[in-house]
Each structure stands twice: as structure tokens, then as C-alpha cells.
Design a protein around this motif. Structure first.
Motif, mmCIF file in Angstrom:
data_model
loop_
_atom_site.group_PDB
_atom_site.id
_atom_site.type_symbol
_atom_site.label_atom_id
_atom_site.label_comp_id
_atom_site.label_asym_id
_atom_site.label_seq_id
_atom_site.Cartn_x
_atom_site.Cartn_y
_atom_site.Cartn_z
ATOM 1 N N UNK A 222 0.822 -1.215 0.000
ATOM 2 C CA UNK A 222 0.000 0.000 0.000
ATOM 3 C C UNK A 222 0.851 1.257 0.000
ATOM 4 N N UNK A 223 0.300 2.316 -0.568
ATOM 5 C CA UNK A 223 0.949 3.627 -0.515
ATOM 6 C C UNK A 223 0.638 4.267 0.827
ATOM 7 N N UNK A 224 1.659 4.778 1.481
ATOM 8 C CA UNK A 224 1.461 5.457 2.758
ATOM 9 C C UNK A 224 0.543 6.666 2.586
ATOM 10 N N UNK A 225 -0.393 6.830 3.531
ATOM 11 C CA UNK A 225 -1.288 7.988 3.498
ATOM 12 C C UNK A 225 -0.492 9.279 3.537
ATOM 13 N N UNK A 226 0.531 9.334 4.393
ATOM 14 C CA UNK A 226 1.341 10.557 4.489
ATOM 15 C C UNK A 226 2.019 10.865 3.158
ATOM 16 N N UNK A 227 2.542 9.823 2.489
ATOM 17 C CA UNK A 227 3.222 10.039 1.209
ATOM 18 C C UNK A 227 2.250 10.575 0.159
ATOM 19 N N UNK A 228 1.058 9.972 0.080
ATOM 20 C CA UNK A 228 0.083 10.419 -0.922
ATOM 21 C C UNK A 228 -0.326 11.865 -0.651
ATOM 22 N N UNK A 229 -0.564 12.189 0.607
ATOM 23 C CA UNK A 229 -0.989 13.555 0.925
ATOM 24 C C UNK A 229 0.124 14.573 0.663
ATOM 25 N N UNK A 230 1.338 14.176 0.932
ATOM 26 C CA UNK A 230 2.443 15.096 0.646
ATOM 27 C C UNK A 230 2.572 15.339 -0.848
ATOM 28 N N UNK A 231 2.452 14.277 -1.637
ATOM 29 C CA UNK A 231 2.538 14.454 -3.092
ATOM 30 C C UNK A 231 1.360 15.267 -3.618
ATOM 31 N N UNK A 232 0.174 15.044 -3.075
ATOM 32 C CA UNK A 232 -0.994 15.799 -3.517
ATOM 33 C C UNK A 232 -0.855 17.275 -3.198
#
Length: 813
Positions: A357-367
Motif C-alpha cells: 500500500x501507498x502510505x497515506x502521508x506520502x500520498x498527501x504530501x505528493x498531492x
């Protein structure tokens, strides 16, 4: 106004609660959270007054709201979840108090979930019953001894936190079992707003996880999603007058109107969006719970080995700027999303390839920080997209993580129109957007069959992208696909191929199941549309992936064999081998035998033979493609409706059918016999014996078997259920579909005896049926009939139009 409402208005009691409640629920000015809060406050005041009057002289007792009522989430028909808490000093007085509290509630017709317990009993019951423990987490004092309530609440929360390592896995298992029973709220046409995965139960479970202090759910959007589902449930209760959580099809328009939404599709889309937020938050939260529990189990041993201190989490590189840490894909410390616009796709592709899974923190940082990709995309971005789409089942979860933070709509703006879009077709099991991803997953299994897997995967992603636009979605989708393909960096030739694949993604399956493949006009028209062998190869794989991703009713070995046969014929045309004009197939020895026997006996003769065909060159499937039914009968009127009617009476489904006249051998006679070569399958159970079929066919042909009456009796034995009303049947003439016959297409709701009714109408119209191609998709029948005049010529255009109108009127009757 329902009977319950009338009773409440007439018997409001001293507090005037019933009349005030009715006014609150019927006034249109207040809805949503304000109305729920006002209803809870009104109910609090009424119950508090009842308790004060009934508990005079009683010490050590309190009235507590638990569960949904404890949270203040009272919908119009919600149960009242109440706990009468007492210190155990006077059980008889408490029992009398309970009667004085519960009976007024029942007298008003309100649903009540009640219990009477001491704090020790409540804690003991909570320890034994997880659902009771969850309800007590939302305990709220209503009246009586505040200290008693506060003490229980403190103890219950402490128990929950102390027991979290044991209770949270139990709660997760409960959620998983419920999801398996109820399905995914975000894909169901008649969802249960409370019990389905992503519904109100899951939202409540996330609150319980947060109360454990062990992990917390992503907060962004969660409260709004919960509010939307509660608003829909309120409107559903008001529309139906019942305490229901299932959003049935027949009530969706009324619920949408209650919420002042455009239509039922808008309603479902909002429900799906809310469910998707809750489902994604649940996935992230339970993953975090698992991580924390694993860390707690390992940490004491590590501390003992390392002599204290907190060990650093191991980080394994996956791609540039992307690493694995504790079972998730996170960004490397040196990653800079603001300088690397390809990073979101690279991280997603790495996660899907690793099955992580993609880390929630990573996805939010990229977004929050990633720059938009230039137009056209650089080659690496396009390659990473193809890698993501070709990663199989893990693609789904990774895609959903990107979509939850808005990254997909940023990468592909046209995605917004299909996101959470419902498909009101029983054949489809997914929303449009999930179907597209599911098609890519299926296509990833077929990439070894094509020379350009990148084009196959992107076409799978885009093939239904036009469903967000008016008109034919294939035409609209072809235009959109052309634009998207150019934007993501394909060259002009590849753009044209992708456009053709999306434009014609239904061509093979529709032609194979609805047209006469022995007719050269059919094969030539497909060859002209496809244009090249490479495009045909891609279209073949896309057709299979699309059907497999649609649902169980859309694909079978039989359908696959028809498509493969069509592809073989089209490939020959593209290679320069023009199809010859069809010649009547030479009768087999068995056909001649049956025809002679039918002529000599003067009645029908039939044979049943099971059929199986290989799925590929390497393996053979045991799945029956149906049973071949060959019938020979002396040439006479009404053979088609007679055979179709008998098969319907015996619950046999017709998959393909051919009817032709067979001349008898010269040494027998100069007469002729009708030969019917059909493929049939049992609806359920085993096939009937051939002798029974023949006996009923004899009676049908001589008029002594009342087929219409038998079908009507069977229909009457199953009471009609209130629900979705099927659209009316439609009958059209397919232009230029054949040089040898007129093709009549029938689209209707599948039902027992449909083919019999069509056969009767064609018989009355005095046309001959050369062949027919039947196809059933879920509850929809799509049939094509090749008909001619009595002399074997196509019908004049005017006669064909008249026949279509007459047949449509007959099916509407």
C-alpha cells in the motif's frame, strides 16, 4: 402521515413530545445535523421529564443514552438505545422505574432497545459482547445520578483502552464478516447505508479505534461523509415511513427529491463518494492498527536484545525517491515532490509492482506539493502509468489511494465525469471508474497475447471514459481517448489506434453474438472498422478484459468461442482472403438420418448432444457451452414458436439457433424437411429427457399443448415484486447488416417465453426465419433475427419497418 405519527399527535402526553416531534419532522426548514440535534434534544427533555417524575424517591439510578442515540444521531425512525443504570441497592424499585419509563415510549410506537444494569453488570456484559462495549463508548447522561453515569463512562473507556490489543482485532474481524455479507456500499445499486462496507457501521468502528488511543483514522472528509450518509438515511425514513437502512431502487427518486438533488443517479453518486471516503479511511486505519500491534509485540524483544532504545525502521529502496518502510511505500528522505512531477506515478507504480500500500502521508504530501506534469507527458511518466496499470490486482488499492487525495483527477481531468458514476444495469457489478480499473487488471493478464501491451492497458483504462457524456459513449469516448492519448505523450499513429480501440470496444462482442458470421457482409464490415491485424489483436484482448471486468453474466466460454471465430474470419479478410458467398452447408449423415426419420414418421425427431470446446490451444475447459439440440420436422407452419415454446416450458435457455430447409435424398423422395440446429442450456437442474421434449413438441405442433397458458400459470405462481420497472422493448432494423436477409434486432427484458412470443409474432407476419442469434446479459435479452420473404429474399425496406413496429407492439402488449 403514517399511523404511528397520528397516534403520537393524538397522545402527546403532558410534555407535548409527540406533537413537537411530528412538527420537527414535517417542517421543511430544518434538516440534516440541525434536525438530528434538535430531535435528540427534544427526546432528551422528554425522557428526562419521564425519569424525574417516575424516579421520585429513588436514589442511585440514572438514565443513559447509548449507541446512535448517545451520539445524538437520531433519524426520524431510529431506535432509542437506553440504559437504566443503578447501584443495585433497590432492585424492585428499579424494576418498577423501568416499567414507568419503557411503556410510555412503546405507547407512542417508538422502537426501543433497552437494558437495566449496575455499572459492574454493564462492564461485565461489555467484556463478553463487543457490540455492547461499542454502544457504551458513546454513553451520554440524560437524567438522574450524574456521578453514576460518569463513573461508568470512565470505566468503560479505560477498559476499552486497556483491552484494545485484544478487542480491536475482534472489531476488525466483525467489520470484515459484515462486509462479506453486505457487500461494498460504493458499488451497490440498492445499498444498505448502515451495514455495507463503507457505511455508518464502519464510520462508528473508526470512532471506536480512535477512542482506543492506539491509532486514529484520517480525519479529512470523514465527518462530512458520515453526515451525508445520515442525511440520506433521514430522507429515506421520511420517504418510506419505516425504520429502514436499505436504499431500494423504487425509493431513490423520492429520497433524491427530499434532499433536493437532481435525480437518483446524483443521489447514488453522493452515497458512493461518502462510502469511498469511509472505506479508504478504514483501510488506512486498520493497516495502522496492525502496524502498531506488531510493533508492540516485537519491541520488548528488540529492547532486550539491543539493551534499550528505539530501533530505527528499516527502509528498502524501490525506485528513485521511493522506499518501503514497515510494509508501506513511503517517500525517501531526499525525495522532492515539488521538483519531481513524475514522482506520484513512480511511487504508485513501485507500490503496485511490490504489492504494497501507498502510505497515506506520502500520498498527501505528493498531492499537496507535486508539480503538474507538462503536456505532453515525458516518456517516463507514460511508462510509469503503463507499469501501474499492468501490475494486476494491487493496482486497485494503489489507484484508490491516489484517487482519495485527488491525484487521479489532476493527472486525468476527464476521470472526474466517471468517478463514482453508477451503472443501472444488472450486468455491471462496478461503478464506471472501478470498472475501468478492473478492466485494466484483467487486461494485465492478457498482455502476452499482444504486441503492444501498453496500448492494450491504456485502452482498458479509457474504453468507457465517454459514459460521463451525452450520446453514444463509444463515440464520445473515442474523441476523449484521442485527446488523452496525445496529452500523455503517444505519437500520432498510436493515438489513432487508441481512438479506434475505444470507439469499437463493443464491436466484436456485439457482432459475434448478434450477427450471422457466415454472412460475408458481417465479416467485411468488421474488417473495415478495425483496419489492421495489430488493431484486431488488441481489440480481441480488450473485448475479453472488458467482459470479464463487467460481471459473471458478460462472459463465458460460449461467448469467447464466438468472438474467437469472428476474429479468425476477420483476420483472414485483413490478410487478403475475401470471404466466399455462403453456400448451404452440406447435411451431415446424422442430419440426413433425422430428416428421413421425420419424413417417414410424419412428426418431429430430435437429438441432444453435449458440447464442450477448448478455451485455448494449451488447455481444455470442462465448462459446457450448452447442449446441441437438432430437430427435424416435416415442413409446416409455426415450427419456430412451437419449438421455442416447448423449450420455455421446460426451462431451457436458447443460446444460438439456426433454421433451414433440408432436401431429402433422391432415393427417398423429392420433399423437404425443416432442420433446426440449436444450442440450449438448462436454467437450473438437469436437462429434460429427449422423449419428453418430443412428446410436448408433437402436442405443440398439433395445437393440443397450451403453451401460452402453461407459461402464464408459471408466471402467476411467482408474485411480482415491487421494484425497478424495466424499460419498454425496442425493435429495429439493422441497416446493411446482410445482403441475403433482413436483420431484425430485438432488445427486451428477458423473461420465460420471450422467444416464443417473438416467434408467434413473426409467424403471423408470414416471414421466414433463416437464423437467429440470441444473447442474454443479466436481465436483458438482445436478439437478432435474419428473416426473408417466402421466396428467400430480404424484405423490402417498407415491409421491414412495418414488421419491426408490429413486433415491438406485440412485445409491449
Amino acid at each position: 402521515m403514517t399511523g404511528t405519527d397520528e397516534r403520537m399527535a393524538e397522545d402527546s402526553g403532558p410534555s407535548g413530545y409527540a406533537a413537537a416531534r411530528l412538527r420537527l419532522l414535517t417542517e421543511g426548514a430544518r434538516s440534516g445535523p440541525p434536525r438530528r440535534a434538535a430531535l435528540a434534544e427534544l427526546t432528551d427533555d422528554w425522557l428526562g421529564g419521564l425519569f424525574t417524575a417516575a424516579a421520585e424517591g429513588i436514589k442511585g439510578a440514572s438514565l443513559v443514552a447509548v449507541g446512535g442515540y448517545g451520539r445524538g444521531e437520531l433519524s426520524p425512525r431510529s431506535d432509542l438505545d437506553l440504559l437504566l443504570l443503578h447501584d443495585g441497592s433497590d432492585p424492585k424499585a428499579v424494576a418498577a422505574l423501568a416499567d414507568r419509563l419503557w411503556y410510555p415510549v412503546w405507547d407512542l410506537g417508538l422502537a426501543l432497545d433497552h437494558s437495566v444494569r449496575t455499572p459492574a453488570e454493564a462492564r461485565r456484559t461489555a467484556g463478553e459482547d463487543l457490540k455492547v462495549h461499542l454502544g457504551l463508548l458513546d454513553a451520554r447522561h440524560l437524567a438522574g445520578d450524574l456521578g453514576l453515569t460518569a463513573g461508568l463512562r470512565t470505566a468503560v473507556l479505560a477498559d476499552w483502552r486497556n483491552q484494545a490489543p485484544k478487542r480491536l482485532p475482534e472489531l476488525q474481524e466483525l467489520c470484515t464478516e459484515r462486509a462479506e455479507r453486505q457487500g461494498e456500499l460504493q458499488y451497490l445499486l440498492e445499498p444498505d447505508l448502515k451495514e455495507a462496507r463503507g457505511g455508518l457501521r464502519d464510520a462508528t468502528a473508526l470512532r471506536a479505534v480512535a477512542a482506543s488511543w492506539l491509532a486514529d483514522a484520517p480525519r479529512e472528509g470523514l465527518a462530512d461523509a458520515r453526515r451525508r450518509l445520515l442525511d440520506v438515511r433521514d430522507a429515506l425514513h421520511l420517504a418510506t415511513g419505516r425504520a429502514t437502512d436499505r436504499l431500494a431502487l423504487q425509493e431513490q427518486d423520492q429520497v433524491a427529491a427530499e434532499l433536493e438533488l437532481l435525480d437518483a443517479d446524483t443521489l447514488l453518486r453522493q452515497v458512493y463518494e461518502a462510502a469511498r471516503v469511509i472505506s479508504y479511511a478504514s483501510d488506512v486505519t486498520w493497516r495502522e492498527v496492525g502496524r502498531v500491534l506488531r510493533a508492540r509485540a516485537v519491541r520488548p524483544r528488540l529492547r532486550a536484545m539491543l539493551g534499550g532504545g528505539k530501533p530505527l525502521a528499516e527502509r528498502s529502496p524501490l525506485a528513485e525517491g521511493v522506499v518501503e518502510q514497515e510494509g508501506e511505500v513511503v517517500l525517501a528522505r531526499a525525495a522532492r515532490p515539488e521538483r519531481d512531477p513524475v514522482l506520484p506515478l513512480r511511487a504508485a507504480a513501485a507500490a503496485a509492482q511490490a504489492g504494497l500500500p501507498l502510505s497515506l502521508h506520502a500520498v498527501r504530501r505528493m498531492a499537496a506539493t507535486a508539480r503538474p506534469l507538462p503536456t505532453p507527458w515525458p516518456a517516463e511518466a507514460r511508462e510509469q502509468l503503463v507499469t501501474l496499470l499492468g501490475s494486476g490486482r494491487p493496482t486497485v488499492d494503489v489507484w484508490e489511494a491516489l484517487e482519495a487525495e485527488g491525484l487521479i483527477s489532476r493527472l486525468l481531468p476527464d476521470w472526474e465525469r466517471v468517478r463514482c458514476r453508477p451503472q443501472r444495469n444488472a450486468v455491471h457489478v462496478w461503478t464506471v471508474d472501478r470498472h475501468l480499473i478492473e478492466t485494466a487488471v484483467r487486461a494485465s493478464e492478457l498482455t502476452r497475447r499482444v504486441s503492444r501491451p501498453d496500448l492494450l492497458l491504456v485502452a482498458a483504462l479509457l474504453h468507457d471514459i465517454g459514459k460521463g457524456w451525452p450520446g453514444d459513449h463509444s463515440v464520445a469516448g473515442g474523441i476523449i481517448a484521442k485527446d488523452v492519448a496525445a496529452r500523455i505523450g503517444f505519437d500520432r499513429a498510436d493515438v489513432e489506434v487508441l481512438c479506434a480501440l475505444v470507439r469499437h470496444h463493443l464491436l466484436l462482442i456485439e457482432t459475434a453474438t448478434r450477427r450471422d458470421l457466415d454472412d460475408p457482409a458481417t465479416v467485411r464490415s468488421v474488417a473495415e472498422a478495425v483496419g489492421s491485424q495489430s488493431t484486431l489483436e488488441l481489440l480481441h484482448a480488450l473485448t475479453e478484459a472488458d467482459a470479464l471486468a463487467t460481471g459473471p453474466a458478460a462472459w463465458s466460454s460460449w461467448r469467447g468461442s464466438l468472438v474467437t471465430d469472428l476474429v479468425r474470419r476477420v483476420s483472414a479478410v485483413l490478410a487478403g482472403d475475401a470471404p466466399d458467398e455462403p453456400e448451404p452447408a452440406a447435411p451431415t449423415a446424422e442430419h440426413e438420418r433425422l430428416a428421413i426419420e421425420a419424413y417417414r414418421t410424419g412428426g418431429p425427431v430430435l437429438a441432444l448432444r453435449a458440447q464442450t470446446e477448448p478455451v485455448s490451444d494449451e488447455e481444455v475447459s470442462g465448462e459446457p457451452l450448452g447442449v446441441e439440440l437438432v430437430i427435424a420436422v416435416p415442413d409446416q407452419p409455426a415450427v419456430l414458436p412451437a419449438v421455442a415454446g416447448v423449450l420455455a416450458v421446460h426451462r431451457l435457455t436458447v443460446r444460438t439457433a439456426e433454421l433451414r430447409t433440408l432436401g431429402l435424398p433422391d432415393d427417398v423422395d423429392d420433399g423437404s424437411v425443416l432442420l433446426l440446429n440449436w444450442r440450449v442450456a438448462a436454467e437450473y437442474g438437469s436437462l429434460p429427457q429427449a422423449t419428453r421434449l418430443r412428446a410436448d413438441l408433437v402436442r405443440a405442433l398439433d395445437g393440443t399443448l397450451d403453451i401460452a397458458g402453461r407459461l402464464a400459470e408459471r408466471d402467476a405462481a411467482y408474485p411480482r415484486r415491487r421494484g425497478w420497472v424495466a424499460p419498454p422493448p425496442r425493435v429495429t432494423v439493422a441497416p446493411a447488416a446482410s445482403h441475403h436477409a433482413t436483420v431484425i434486432e430485438v432488445r427486451a427484458q428477458d423473461a420465460p417465453g420471450l422467444l416464443y412470443r417473438i416467434g408467434m409474432a413473426l409467424e403471423k407476419a408470414a416471414v421466414r426465419v433463416r437464423s437467429m442469434h440470441v444473447s442474454t446479459l443479466g436481465s436483458n435479452a438482445v436478439d437478432a433475427f435474419y428473416v426473408t420473404t417466402g421466396t428467400g429474399a430480404p424484405l423490402p425496406a417498407e415491409d421491414a419497418g412495418t414488421l419491426a413496429r408490429v413486433l415491438e407492439e406485440a412485445l409491449r402488449a
